[in-house]
Design a protein around this motif. Structure first.
Motif, PDB file in Angstrom:
ATOM      1  N   LEU B  20      15.100 -15.012  24.721  1.00  0.00           N
ATOM      2  CA  LEU B  20      16.283 -14.613  25.483  1.00  0.00           C
ATOM      3  C   LEU B  20      17.481 -15.408  24.976  1.00  0.00           C
ATOM      4  N   ALA B  21      18.651 -14.801  24.989  1.00  0.00           N
ATOM      5  CA  ALA B  21      19.854 -15.531  24.571  1.00  0.00           C
ATOM      6  C   ALA B  21      20.295 -16.474  25.681  1.00  0.00           C
ATOM      7  N   VAL B  22      20.725 -17.663  25.319  1.00  0.00           N
ATOM      8  CA  VAL B  22      21.326 -18.573  26.295  1.00  0.00           C
ATOM      9  C   VAL B  22      22.834 -18.435  26.121  1.00  0.00           C
ATOM     10  N   LYS B  23      23.472 -17.925  27.156  1.00  0.00           N
ATOM     11  CA  LYS B  23      24.893 -17.586  27.023  1.00  0.00           C
ATOM     12  C   LYS B  23      25.784 -18.564  27.778  1.00  0.00           C
ATOM     13  N   PRO B  24      27.037 -18.709  27.330  1.00  0.00           N
ATOM     14  CA  PRO B  24      27.956 -19.577  28.073  1.00  0.00           C
ATOM     15  C   PRO B  24      28.298 -18.980  29.431  1.00  0.00           C
ATOM     16  N   LYS B  25      28.762 -19.857  30.328  1.00  0.00           N
ATOM     17  CA  LYS B  25      29.152 -19.403  31.665  1.00  0.00           C
ATOM     18  C   LYS B  25      30.294 -18.396  31.555  1.00  0.00           C
ATOM     19  N   ALA B  26      30.386 -17.495  32.539  1.00  0.00           N
ATOM     20  CA  ALA B  26      31.457 -16.485  32.529  1.00  0.00           C
ATOM     21  C   ALA B  26      32.831 -17.156  32.549  1.00  0.00           C
ATOM     22  N   GLN B  27      33.768 -16.576  31.836  1.00  0.00           N
ATOM     23  CA  GLN B  27      35.108 -17.142  31.679  1.00  0.00           C
ATOM     24  C   GLN B  27      36.149 -16.262  32.368  1.00  0.00           C
ATOM     25  N   ALA B  28      37.345 -16.819  32.552  1.00  0.00           N
ATOM     26  CA  ALA B  28      38.454 -16.018  33.061  1.00  0.00           C
ATOM     27  C   ALA B  28      38.836 -14.981  32.006  1.00  0.00           C
ATOM     28  N   GLU B 144      20.553 -38.098  17.041  1.00  0.00           N
ATOM     29  CA  GLU B 144      20.906 -37.969  15.617  1.00  0.00           C
ATOM     30  C   GLU B 144      21.241 -36.515  15.282  1.00  0.00           C
ATOM     31  N   ALA B 145      20.430 -35.587  15.814  1.00  0.00           N
ATOM     32  CA  ALA B 145      20.611 -34.171  15.480  1.00  0.00           C
ATOM     33  C   ALA B 145      21.989 -33.658  15.879  1.00  0.00           C
ATOM     34  N   VAL B 146      22.463 -34.031  17.074  1.00  0.00           N
ATOM     35  CA  VAL B 146      23.755 -33.483  17.536  1.00  0.00           C
ATOM     36  C   VAL B 146      24.934 -34.055  16.744  1.00  0.00           C
ATOM     37  N   ARG B 147      24.711 -35.186  16.054  1.00  0.00           N
ATOM     38  CA  ARG B 147      25.799 -35.755  15.254  1.00  0.00           C
ATOM     39  C   ARG B 147      25.689 -35.319  13.783  1.00  0.00           C
ATOM     40  N   ARG B 148      24.620 -34.584  13.473  1.00  0.00           N
ATOM     41  CA  ARG B 148      24.406 -34.191  12.085  1.00  0.00           C
ATOM     42  C   ARG B 148      24.563 -32.683  11.863  1.00  0.00           C
ATOM     43  N   PHE B 149      24.248 -31.894  12.880  1.00  0.00           N
ATOM     44  CA  PHE B 149      24.272 -30.435  12.728  1.00  0.00           C
ATOM     45  C   PHE B 149      25.176 -29.794  13.777  1.00  0.00           C
ATOM     46  N   MET B 150      25.722 -28.637  13.402  1.00  0.00           N
ATOM     47  CA  MET B 150      26.470 -27.856  14.381  1.00  0.00           C
ATOM     48  C   MET B 150      25.538 -26.732  14.851  1.00  0.00           C
ATOM     49  N   PHE B 151      25.210 -26.722  16.127  1.00  0.00           N
ATOM     50  CA  PHE B 151      24.313 -25.704  16.663  1.00  0.00           C
ATOM     51  C   PHE B 151      25.145 -24.515  17.131  1.00  0.00           C
ATOM     52  N   ARG B 152      24.963 -23.400  16.423  1.00  0.00           N
ATOM     53  CA  ARG B 152      25.811 -22.236  16.702  1.00  0.00           C
ATOM     54  C   ARG B 152      25.286 -21.431  17.875  1.00  0.00           C
ATOM     55  N   ARG B 153      23.978 -21.311  17.984  1.00  0.00           N
ATOM     56  CA  ARG B 153      23.403 -20.499  19.051  1.00  0.00           C
ATOM     57  C   ARG B 153      22.112 -21.118  19.561  1.00  0.00           C
ATOM     58  N   THR B 154      21.719 -20.672  20.739  1.00  0.00           N
ATOM     59  CA  THR B 154      20.442 -21.119  21.300  1.00  0.00           C
ATOM     60  C   THR B 154      19.705 -19.911  21.856  1.00  0.00           C
ATOM     61  N   VAL B 155      18.429 -19.822  21.547  1.00  0.00           N
ATOM     62  CA  VAL B 155      17.598 -18.806  22.205  1.00  0.00           C
ATOM     63  C   VAL B 155      16.511 -19.530  22.979  1.00  0.00           C
ATOM     64  N   GLN B 156      16.120 -18.908  24.077  1.00  0.00           N
ATOM     65  CA  GLN B 156      15.133 -19.534  24.956  1.00  0.00           C
ATOM     66  C   GLN B 156      13.805 -18.807  24.806  1.00  0.00           C
ATOM     67  N   LEU B 157      12.734 -19.561  24.611  1.00  0.00           N
ATOM     68  CA  LEU B 157      11.407 -18.964  24.459  1.00  0.00           C
ATOM     69  C   LEU B 157      10.812 -18.722  25.845  1.00  0.00           C
ATOM     70  N   CYS B 158      10.164 -17.583  25.994  1.00  0.00           N
ATOM     71  CA  CYS B 158       9.674 -17.170  27.310  1.00  0.00           C
ATOM     72  C   CYS B 158       8.271 -16.579  27.172  1.00  0.00           C
ATOM     73  N   HIS B 159       7.347 -17.006  28.030  1.00  0.00           N
ATOM     74  CA  HIS B 159       5.967 -16.523  27.937  1.00  0.00           C
ATOM     75  C   HIS B 159       5.850 -15.092  28.467  1.00  0.00           C
ATOM     76  N   SER B 160       4.752 -14.440  28.082  1.00  0.00           N
ATOM     77  CA  SER B 160       4.531 -13.084  28.584  1.00  0.00           C
ATOM     78  C   SER B 160       3.249 -12.981  29.407  1.00  0.00           C
ATOM     79  N   HIS B 221      17.338 -24.166  19.150  1.00  0.00           N
ATOM     80  CA  HIS B 221      18.744 -24.329  18.754  1.00  0.00           C
ATOM     81  C   HIS B 221      18.880 -23.946  17.284  1.00  0.00           C
ATOM     82  N   LEU B 222      19.845 -23.081  17.002  1.00  0.00           N
ATOM     83  CA  LEU B 222      20.004 -22.547  15.641  1.00  0.00           C
ATOM     84  C   LEU B 222      21.244 -23.135  14.980  1.00  0.00           C
ATOM     85  N   SER B 223      21.049 -23.665  13.793  1.00  0.00           N
ATOM     86  CA  SER B 223      22.172 -24.277  13.083  1.00  0.00           C
ATOM     87  C   SER B 223      22.319 -23.662  11.697  1.00  0.00           C
ATOM     88  N   ASP B 224      23.539 -23.379  11.322  1.00  0.00           N
ATOM     89  CA  ASP B 224      23.788 -22.897   9.957  1.00  0.00           C
ATOM     90  C   ASP B 224      24.817 -23.779   9.252  1.00  0.00           C
TER      91      ASP B 224
END
Lengths: 200, 240
Positions: B20-28, B144-160, B221-224
């Protein structure tokens, strides 16, 4: 040239020059180009579904319209919050001192959707802040490049390459329990034209 | 775009898992008082009234023509809303093409110079293939990771189902204990980036686990992009 980022920690002010960075400045990028039978580049255009017009570059404009179809000038546009209330217009924070909050938990950045990354140049950084950043500490402050109805958040951090500012908005993941039912949604992962990933 | 990934855990056991996509909170959003606002594209000129066409038509008299009349306005077209359209290509002599063009890939260096031209390479999605996404075992502290990479997107893993719940909950517990992210990779060796859609962007995947009682969050967390300073030459090309 953009105004400086000015921040304060314990009433000591620091100033940074700001320059936006993105992937294309760090890695090779790929662009897929259409060519005609003579091997020359084609131009992308659109055609209305009724076939009445071929829409070429320079033929269109865009703007805001009311329900009645009236064009709405920009100065009539207001911000509406998700709860329906009127949003405040936040001015640009550049050139205006912003108070740093922190050091923050590094995990906070993982709950944050980054929209822009800036490299910050030293224009006069307080020794205490410099020491904190060198020690790996991270700080948060309000940030808006231009006036906007939303006030973004920035994280100030440093690594062996330099000092950076990550700008964006918080995002929240849901807690998942065993009884939860997985319902797929439409994921938005842009189909961009970049390729080689020269890292790690 | 896939809604399922095939992933292996530290022990090499694999399962198909929902994402599932982890999305930012709704904005004005922009609006108007006492009404709703829509953003629309419309015709500003017809094909014969663009700046380029008028320059060709009037030559040196272009400015006089604009003063004396309204040659840039086509009353039949201007202001008409543009809704659904289809992409077409115009040949190098600006004629509408009725057959699909050929494509080439042009690769540019960070300084904007051209690196190479080559036939297009089609790249398939690799996150839901026969070979599961590998748990490389390479762990990086969050600090260390947050100071080394820019995380562009996050997806959440979900069981079935119950089995995949145990599978993911165990992963989340292990990662939370270490306060670290584990690097995920694709391919036989687990060294290739994650590609979520055909010809899509390659991402490095970093898995984070959080638990709260019998609830979990397993976040990929996905980084490019690394947090690096561009070389002076490439920085000059696109500063804002």
């Amino acid at each position: 040239m953009a105004k400086s980022v000015i921040v304060s920690l314990n009433n000591q002010t620091s100033s940074f020059s700001i320059s936006k960075i993105d992937r294309s400045k760090l890695y090779p990028t790929r662009k897929r180009i259409a060519i005609d039978e003579n091997g020359l580049p084609c131009t992308r255009a659109s055609i209305a579904l009724d076939g009445s017009q071929v829409i070429k570059s320079g033929m269109t404009a865009q703007g805001y319209f009311s329900d009645e179809g009236r064009w709405v000038p920009k100065d009539e546009v207001v911000g509406i919050n998700p709860d329906g209330s009127l949003a405040e217009l936040y001015p640009s924070t550049l050139g205006i001192e912003q108070k740093l909050e922190g050091p923050v938990n590094p995990s906070d950045i993982l709950s944050f959707e980054v929209s822009s990354v800036y490299h910050l140049g030293n224009e006069g950084v307080d020794d205490q802040l410099q020491t904190e950043l060198t020690n790996g500490n991270i700080f948060r402050f309000p940030f808006n490049y231009g006036a906007d109805f939303n006030l973004e958040t920035a994280y100030l951090l440093s690594n062996s390459e330099g000092t950076f500012c990550l700008v964006g908005n918080p995002k929240l993941a849901n807690w998942i329990e065993e009884a939860a039912v997985f319902v797929p949604d439409s994921l938005v992962v842009s189909d961009d034209d970049d390729l080689d990933f020269e890292m790690v | 775009m896939t809604n399922t990934i095939h992933i292996a855990n530290a022990k090499g056991r694999d399962a198909s898992i929902g994402i599932l996509a982890v999305k930012p909170k709704a904005q004005a959003l922009p609006g108007i008082l006492n009404g709703t606002l829509s953003f629309r594209r419309y015709f500003a000129a017809s094909e014969n009234c663009t700046d380029g066409e008028l320059q060709k038509k009037f030559g040196n008299d272009y400015s006089n023509a604009l003063i004396e009349g309204d040659p840039e306005i086509d009353m039949e077209v201007i202001g008409r809303a543009i809704s659904d359209t289809q992409t077409v290509f115009l040949s190098s002599d600006k004629k509408l093409m009725f057959a699909e063009p050929n494509f080439i890939d042009v690769v540019y260096n960070p300084d904007g110079s051209e690196k190479e031209r080559r036939p297009p390479i089609e790249v398939a999605s690799n996150v839901n293939s026969d070979i599961p996404i590998k748990w490389t075992g390479r762990k990086i502290a969050i600090s260390e990771a947050v100071r080394r990479f820019m995380f562009r997107r996050t997806v959440q893993l979900c069981h079935s189902d119950g089995l995949s719940f145990d599978f993911l909950f165990e992963m989340a517990t292990e990662l939370e204990k270490d306060k670290s992210l584990v690097l995920l990779g694709t391919g036989e060796k687990g060294s290739s980036p994650l590609i979520f859609q055909s010809n899509g962007r390659g991402y490095r995947g970093f898995l984070e686990g959080r638990t709260d009682g019998k609830r979990y969050q397993l976040l990929l967390h996905l980084s490019d992009m690394e947090l690096k300073v561009p070389s002076p030459k490439s920085a000059e090309t696109t500063n804002d």
